[in-house]
Scaffold this active site. Structure first.
Site, PDB file in Angstrom:
ATOM      1  N   GLY B  13       0.818  -1.210   0.000  1.00 34.27           N
ATOM      2  CA  GLY B  13       0.000   0.000   0.000  1.00 34.27           C
ATOM      3  C   GLY B  13       0.846   1.252   0.000  1.00 34.27           C
ATOM      4  N   GLY B  14       1.954   1.241  -0.751  1.00 36.75           N
ATOM      5  CA  GLY B  14       2.668   2.484  -1.068  1.00 36.75           C
ATOM      6  C   GLY B  14       1.967   3.111  -2.262  1.00 36.75           C
ATOM      7  N   HIS B 239      23.119   6.911  -3.094  1.00 40.08           N
ATOM      8  CA  HIS B 239      23.105   8.351  -2.918  1.00 40.08           C
ATOM      9  C   HIS B 239      24.390   8.742  -2.215  1.00 40.08           C
ATOM     10  CE1 HIS B 239      21.822  12.378  -2.052  1.00 40.08           C
ATOM     11  NE2 HIS B 239      20.798  12.194  -2.857  1.00 40.08           N
ATOM     12  N   ARG B 300      25.493  12.476  -8.905  1.00 40.23           N
ATOM     13  CA  ARG B 300      25.407  11.533  -7.788  1.00 40.23           C
ATOM     14  C   ARG B 300      26.402  10.384  -7.858  1.00 40.23           C
ATOM     15  NH1 ARG B 300      18.968  10.235  -6.624  1.00 40.23           N
ATOM     16  NH2 ARG B 300      18.459  12.396  -6.202  1.00 40.23           N
ATOM     17  N   SER B 427      10.740   8.648  -9.669  1.00 38.78           N
ATOM     18  CA  SER B 427      10.225   7.360  -9.187  1.00 38.78           C
ATOM     19  C   SER B 427       8.915   7.496  -8.419  1.00 38.78           C
ATOM     20  CB  SER B 427      11.255   6.620  -8.358  1.00 38.78           C
ATOM     21  OG  SER B 427      11.677   7.403  -7.297  1.00 38.78           O
TER      22      SER B 427
HETATM   23  C1  LIG Z   1      14.827   8.657   1.424  1.00 38.27           C
HETATM   24  C2  LIG Z   1      14.199   8.531   0.072  1.00 38.27           C
HETATM   25  C3  LIG Z   1      13.778   9.661  -0.600  1.00 38.27           C
HETATM   26  C4  LIG Z   1      13.179   9.561  -1.853  1.00 38.27           C
HETATM   27  N1  LIG Z   1      12.787  10.698  -2.477  1.00 38.27           N
HETATM   28  C5  LIG Z   1      12.223  10.627  -3.710  1.00 38.27           C
HETATM   29  C6  LIG Z   1      11.798  11.806  -4.375  1.00 38.27           C
HETATM   30  O1  LIG Z   1      11.946  12.916  -3.880  1.00 38.27           O
HETATM   31  N2  LIG Z   1      11.221  11.676  -5.602  1.00 38.27           N
HETATM   32  C7  LIG Z   1      11.033  10.468  -6.179  1.00 38.27           C
HETATM   33  O2  LIG Z   1      10.486  10.419  -7.271  1.00 38.27           O
HETATM   34  N3  LIG Z   1      11.382   9.315  -5.541  1.00 38.27           N
HETATM   35  C8  LIG Z   1      11.983   9.378  -4.329  1.00 38.27           C
HETATM   36  N4  LIG Z   1      12.361   8.207  -3.686  1.00 38.27           N
HETATM   37  C9  LIG Z   1      11.961   6.904  -4.243  1.00 38.27           C
HETATM   38  C10 LIG Z   1      10.470   6.615  -3.951  1.00 38.27           C
HETATM   39  O3  LIG Z   1      10.147   7.064  -2.656  1.00 38.27           O
HETATM   40  C11 LIG Z   1      10.102   5.138  -4.029  1.00 38.27           C
HETATM   41  O4  LIG Z   1      10.645   4.573  -5.180  1.00 38.27           O
HETATM   42  C12 LIG Z   1       8.598   4.896  -4.061  1.00 38.27           C
HETATM   43  O5  LIG Z   1       7.972   5.582  -3.012  1.00 38.27           O
HETATM   44  C13 LIG Z   1       8.252   3.421  -3.990  1.00 38.27           C
HETATM   45  O6  LIG Z   1       6.854   3.241  -3.862  1.00 38.27           O
HETATM   46  P1  LIG Z   1       6.209   1.786  -3.830  1.00 38.27           P
HETATM   47  O7  LIG Z   1       4.746   1.961  -3.825  1.00 38.27           O
HETATM   48  O8  LIG Z   1       6.799   0.969  -4.896  1.00 38.27           O
HETATM   49  O9  LIG Z   1       6.718   1.117  -2.469  1.00 38.27           O
HETATM   50  P2  LIG Z   1       6.565   1.474  -0.910  1.00 38.27           P
HETATM   51  O10 LIG Z   1       6.062   2.830  -0.673  1.00 38.27           O
HETATM   52  O11 LIG Z   1       7.850   1.070  -0.302  1.00 38.27           O
HETATM   53  O12 LIG Z   1       5.435   0.488  -0.401  1.00 38.27           O
HETATM   54  C14 LIG Z   1       5.645  -0.888  -0.247  1.00 38.27           C
HETATM   55  C15 LIG Z   1       4.420  -1.518   0.349  1.00 38.27           C
HETATM   56  O13 LIG Z   1       4.545  -2.931   0.264  1.00 38.27           O
HETATM   57  C16 LIG Z   1       4.151  -3.519   1.474  1.00 38.27           C
HETATM   58  N5  LIG Z   1       4.848  -4.808   1.585  1.00 38.27           N
HETATM   59  C17 LIG Z   1       6.162  -5.055   1.379  1.00 38.27           C
HETATM   60  N6  LIG Z   1       6.411  -6.365   1.565  1.00 38.27           N
HETATM   61  C18 LIG Z   1       5.240  -6.953   1.886  1.00 38.27           C
HETATM   62  C19 LIG Z   1       4.852  -8.286   2.190  1.00 38.27           C
HETATM   63  N7  LIG Z   1       5.715  -9.291   2.200  1.00 38.27           N
HETATM   64  N8  LIG Z   1       3.551  -8.514   2.495  1.00 38.27           N
HETATM   65  C20 LIG Z   1       2.634  -7.488   2.506  1.00 38.27           C
HETATM   66  N9  LIG Z   1       2.961  -6.226   2.205  1.00 38.27           N
HETATM   67  C21 LIG Z   1       4.241  -5.963   1.900  1.00 38.27           C
HETATM   68  C22 LIG Z   1       4.481  -2.506   2.533  1.00 38.27           C
HETATM   69  O14 LIG Z   1       3.680  -2.711   3.671  1.00 38.27           O
HETATM   70  C23 LIG Z   1       4.159  -1.201   1.812  1.00 38.27           C
HETATM   71  O15 LIG Z   1       2.802  -0.891   1.974  1.00 38.27           O
HETATM   72  C24 LIG Z   1      13.000   8.294  -2.452  1.00 38.27           C
HETATM   73  C25 LIG Z   1      13.438   7.156  -1.789  1.00 38.27           C
HETATM   74  C26 LIG Z   1      14.088   7.269  -0.563  1.00 38.27           C
HETATM   75  C27 LIG Z   1      14.661   6.045   0.060  1.00 38.27           C
END
Ligand SMILES: Cc1cc2nc3c(=O)[nH]c(=O)nc-3n(C[C@H](O)[C@H](O)[C@H](O)COP(=O)(O)OP(=O)(O)OC[C@H]3O[C@@H](n4cnc5c(N)ncnc54)[C@H](O)[C@@H]3O)c2cc1C
Ligand code: SF4
Ligand code: SF4
Ligand code: FES
Lengths: 255, 636
Positions: B13-14, B239, B300, B427
């Site tokens: 739920g990201g 980074h 970077r 991202s």
């Molecule tokens: C410090 C930091 C700063 C960043 N800043 C930027 C920025 O400014 N701009 C940009 O574009 N990108 C940025 N990024 C990258 C970006 O934040 C991520 O790539 C993006 O938010 C990923 O989203 P997601 O939905 O894929 O995963 P996430 O938000 O990580 O969500 C993962 C989800 O999966 C669930 N999950 C995982 N494993 C399981 C499991 N086994 N069973 C059930 N649920 C599970 C978790 O509970 C969570 O809900 C940054 C990254 C970091 C580390």
């Protein structure tokens, strides 16, 4: 400053509880804290080697954390009696021994983990969202928002549902219906949005009902503990005026 | 709900998972949403910087075409171009939708969306919401999903960990097995399709990572071990400037260098003086020394490599040899700058550093080191190219489909948009966009599905949940002296050293054998925890095991790629630009030919498939239909 220069040992006194309905008990641990250590980093160390001050090997202490940057809200607990996020609680700035307890007002799951589901139910109750037709592009922009309105709204949009304000509020309790400060602040936020405003009446009715705004005793505890410095009592004040107007409208029916 | 409504499971739920959930629920399907915790606590909340979309709000003649070109080049041409094209074209519409949800984007004086400049591009293209963009975007979709929950269209399963998929005899995904993180109950759930949106995998480098604890990669590893292909695993962005910490390393944005911050170490690594007592003449400003024209503002990856060289190869990290592990430090110094200027321009950094280091960067230099930040690689996903428009064909059931029918992937756990390196602020865009595309693709898949999961025999589900329950039993039985948290630390140290910023084939071979040894040590696991309720050691041990499996894919993929491309840096195969030569010079043109020849060999996607003996690596071609590689990157 060199990391090795200021290692110190520190005692943690932790209120533990094995299961939701089990009796709580206290245990003490003595750990080495490196420069920059915080409560989460110490609890992480403890997972690897969980031995009490008396030398007894015990199960690791259960606790919640995710971001370690004070933005996910997971790690809130009582630290020396105050509700706050554990990841931003630096050991060097805490009086030892450090007392850790689960966040009050929420049911304990285990040790320092609590179940904050209630807070999310309250967000549903007050309809803390902007109703849109659908999450597709309708080729229309949202209405403009002045930088001044933006600045005021932004303060509220940073609420990370950590529950610290709920823990501090004397009116929030497991047996009370009061929705509590954080969901009220979200009503303030949604009512200020140019289209979120369309559902203002419904939101106000939700907080004019039992467990709503009138349960707030204006003790101001909430605003003092919020780690994101959200002006909760300002929101509550604004909502007071909004609900008064709404009550008049309801009475005279000229909406 | 219509008769054709089907049951879909979304894991995560990201931004990725919540967008997929919205698209599916709005298409009339029932969604069950799994997450390790309340979804609004997902790692997406950590992103501060912003999200890219061409709105051209700043009179700079920005164009979607330019966004596409920047993304392709930023990724060193390694990403397939049709998905990039569609993402960049749809970005403005996505921002408009976020805005309608009430996301508090920062404003211009006229009340419109403000945009700013972000690393690696020439145009102000990045929308932002104060210093908490990711948090605001995440809450925008979280609120919409909560609304759909009250309408009965979405059911959340928070505090459940995904363990495996359930496949039928034809290899079609028919559901999942998950574990309740409180009761530890292991249970199978039927689903007509499954979307994996489990995020990144920076925790494989812990604690030297900017990622949250949910970014383990364990979920992606689990489906990989069940046959899903994993692509470009060797591409991981480090980074350069993260503040040190025992629990994690926290991101200090590039702006610190951009606004005049200087990176240095004492010339004598054993120098014990407070940094500000070290005179100028006894400091080594290595970026300024090595890259005179860019100095501290090199990109970077260059900065990360230079810091690596200074600390790990030249032994010049602060504190010197006797500082042990903590010599992984260099100074990022703002103290020479005007205090008011720094406070207004870099307020967010100052407050993070003060809050988490307890020190004031206006008074003393910050201590920093490179940290694992973003996985460009991930689960291999398909797309269907639109023959007329050139991008991805909207609504095709092939988009974001893994090679396992019925299993889709989106967000950071897929590999699709960033090639060999990711541009800043791209991202949050790809996570959101891919979530929506995956949701639409699943809806198409479901409309063509003849038989749903209800027809699958119960035995399939029983067998898989029994297998997972047995694994839990096996992990829980004390069998020796290996602690899961310590194994995690060792994994992080090993990956940081041997599969990190700089790669070398002998080191990678050593890493592969260390990783196999690490895997074997799980046979001597002792959780040191017997509780049958909310046992976090059990969940963690299982994650670490699957992280080791994924680390093997990363190391094997890095071993297989004998070149330098984007974030993958193997100096033995570096094609250096001849010094002082520019396009038109014969030496430069000869270099260009070498560069093209190298592309002919290596411009291809790495694809890993699971095999019990270790990953099998193969390569497949990249779709370069929009922009052929003619221009080597030149940052002089
Ligand atoms: C410090 C930091 C700063 C960043 N800043 C930027 C920025 O400014 N701009 C940009 O574009 N990108 C940025 N990024 C990258 C970006 O934040 C991520 O790539 C993006 O938010 C990923 O989203 P997601 O939905 O894929 O995963 P996430 O938000 O990580 O969500 C993962 C989800 O999966 C669930 N999950 C995982 N494993 C399981 C499991 N086994 N069973 C059930 N649920 C599970 C978790 O509970 C969570 O809900 C940054 C990254 C970091 C580390
Ligand atoms: S002001 Fe109201 S909401 Fe805040 S702590 Fe007091 S009673 Fe609770
Ligand atoms: S208002 Fe503040 S204290 Fe209350 S839940 Fe939100 S962030 Fe936490
Ligand atoms: S771990 Fe996220 S707020 Fe502390």
């Amino acid at each position: 400053m060199h990391a090795e220069a200021n290692r110190q040992t520190v005692e943690l006194r932790i209120r533990r509880q094995d299961r939701p309905n089990a009796a709580p008990y206290w245990q003490s641990f003595v750990l080495e804290a490196r420069a920059g250590a915080n409560v989460v980093s110490l609890l992480m160390d403890l997972r690897e080697h969980c031995v009490t001050k008396d030398g007894e090997r015990v199960d690791p202490v259960a606790f919640e954390h995710n971001c370690m940057e004070e933005v996910c809200g997971a790690c809130a607990m009582l630290i020396n009696g105050l509700p706050r996020p554990a990841c931003s609680a630096l050991i060097a700035e805490l009086e030892a021994p450090i007392r850790l307890e689960p966040l009050p007002k929420f049911p304990v799951v285990r040790d320092l983990m609590v179940d904050r589901a209630r807070m999310f139910e309250h967000l549903k109750q007050v309809k803390a969202w902007v109703r849109i037709d659908g999450a597709w592009d309708n080729h229309e922009r949202a209405p403009r928002i002045s930088p001044q309105d933006w600045a005021a709204n932004y303060l509220y949009s940073r609420c990370m549902s950590c529950g610290c304000c709920m823990a501090a509020c004397p009116q929030v309790g497991s047996d009370q219906a009061f929705v509590g400060p954080a969901p009220l602040a979200q009503v303030r936020l949604m009512n200020a949005h140019p289209t979120g405003r369309y559902d203002k009446t419904e939101r106000l009715h939700a907080i004019m009902a039992e467990g709503g705004l009138s349960d707030c005793g204006n003790a101001q505890n909430c605003v003092r503990v919020c780690p994101k410095a959200i002006p909760l009592t300002t929101a509550i004040g604004e909502l007071g005026r909004q609900t008064t107007l709404q009550a008049l409208k309801d009475l005279f029916g000229n909406d | 709900m219509s008769a054709s409504a089907r049951q879909v499971i979304v894991i995560g739920g990201g931004l990725g998972g919540l967008w997929a959930t919205l698209a599916l629920a709005e298409a009339g399907h029932r969604v069950m949403l799994f997450s390790l915790f309340e979804v609004m606590r997902s790692h997406s909340a950590c992103a501060q910087g912003g999200i890219n979309a061409v709105l051209d709000m700043k009179g700079q003649h920005d164009s979607v075409q330019q966004h596409i070109v920047d993304t392709i080049k930023g990724g060193s041409y390694l990403a397939n171009q049709p998905p990039i094209q569609s993402m960049c074209e749809d970005a403005p519409g996505l921002i408009r939708t976020f805005e309608r949800m009430g996301v508090t984007f920062s404003r211009t004086p006229e009340g419109l969306l403000d945009q700013r400049l972000f690393g690696g591009v020439k145009h102000k293209r990045t929308c932002f919401a104060g210093a908490s963009t990711g948090q605001q975007l995440l809450y925008g979709v979280d609120q919409q999903v909560r609304r759909l929950e009250t309408e009965g269209k979405v059911e959340k399963q928070e505090w459940w960990e995904f363990l495996s998929i359930v496949k039928d005899v034809d290899g079609v995904c028919r559901g999942i097995v998950a574990m309740d993180l409180r009761s530890l109950e292991v249970r199978a759930f039927r689903a007509d399709a499954v979307v994996l949106a489990s995020g990144g995998l920076g925790q494989i480098y812990a604690p030297k990572t900017t990622c949250s604890t949910n970014s383990t990669g364990a979920a992606a590893s689990r489906v990989y071990q069940q046959g899903a292909r994993f692509a470009n695993a060797e591409f991981f962005q480090f980074h350069p400037t993260a503040m040190l910490g025992e629990d994690k390393t926290r991101l200090m944005t590039e702006a610190a260098r951009g606004e005049g911050g200087r990176v240095w170490v004492p010339k004598d690594p054993g120098d014990r003086r407070e940094p500000l007592r070290i005179p100028e003449s006894e400091r080594f400003y290595f970026l300024e020394d090595w890259y005179p024209s860019y100095g501290n503002t090199v990109p970077r990856d260059i900065a990360a490599r230079a810091i690596w060289k200074v600390t790990r190869e030249l032994g010049l990290g602060v504190g010197g040899a006797d500082a042990g592990e903590s010599r992984d430090r260099v100074y990022l110094d703002l103290t020479h700058l005007d205090r008011n200027f720094v406070s207004t321009r870099l307020g967010a950094i100052l407050s993070i550093y003060r809050k988490f280091a307890g020190q004031d960067p206006l008074e003393t230099p910050m201590e920093i080191f490179p940290a694992a930040h973003y996985a460009m690689g991930g689960l291999w996903v398909d797309y269907e190219k639109d023959p007329t428009r050139g991008g991805m064909k909207a609504g095709s059931p092939r988009n974001h489909a893994t090679n396992i029918p019925g299993l889709y992937a989106c967000g950071e756990c897929d590999y699709a948009y960033h090639g060999a390196n990711r541009l800043g602020a791209n991202s949050l865009l790809s996570a959101s966009y891919s979530g929506r595309v995956a949701g639409e693709a699943v809806a198409s898949y479901l409309s063509g599905l003849e038989q749903g999961a209800e027809a699958a025999p119960a035995a399939l589900f029983e067998t898989e949940s029994r297998r997972q329950a047995d694994l839990n039993q096996q992990f829980s039985r004390p069998r020796g002296d290996q602690n899961p948290f310590r194994l995690h630390r060792e994994l992080g140290a090993l990956m940081t050293t041997q599969v990190g910023v700089v790669r070398d084939n002998a080191e990678l071979d050593a890493a592969l054998s260390s990783l196999r040894e690490l895997e074997q040590r799980f046979e001597r696991l002792d959780l040191s925890e017997s509780s049958r309720w909310a046992n976090q050691s059990l969940a963690h041990a299982r994650q670490v095991f699957d992280m080791v499996k994924l680390a093997q894919v990363m190391a094997a993929s890095a071993r297989a790629r004998d070149e330098c491309r984007g974030a993958h840096f193997k100096p033995a195969f570096d094609l250096a630009i001849p010094q002082g030569k520019f396009p038109g010079d014969p030496e430069f043109e000869a270099y260009r030919e070498r560069w093209k020849a190298n592309n002919a060999d290596w411009l291809k996607t790495t694809v890993a498939e699971y095999h019990p003996d270790g990953p099998r690596i193969a390569f497949e071609p990249v779709d370069l239909g929009l922009l052929a590689p003619e221009q080597p990157r030149d940052y002089r």
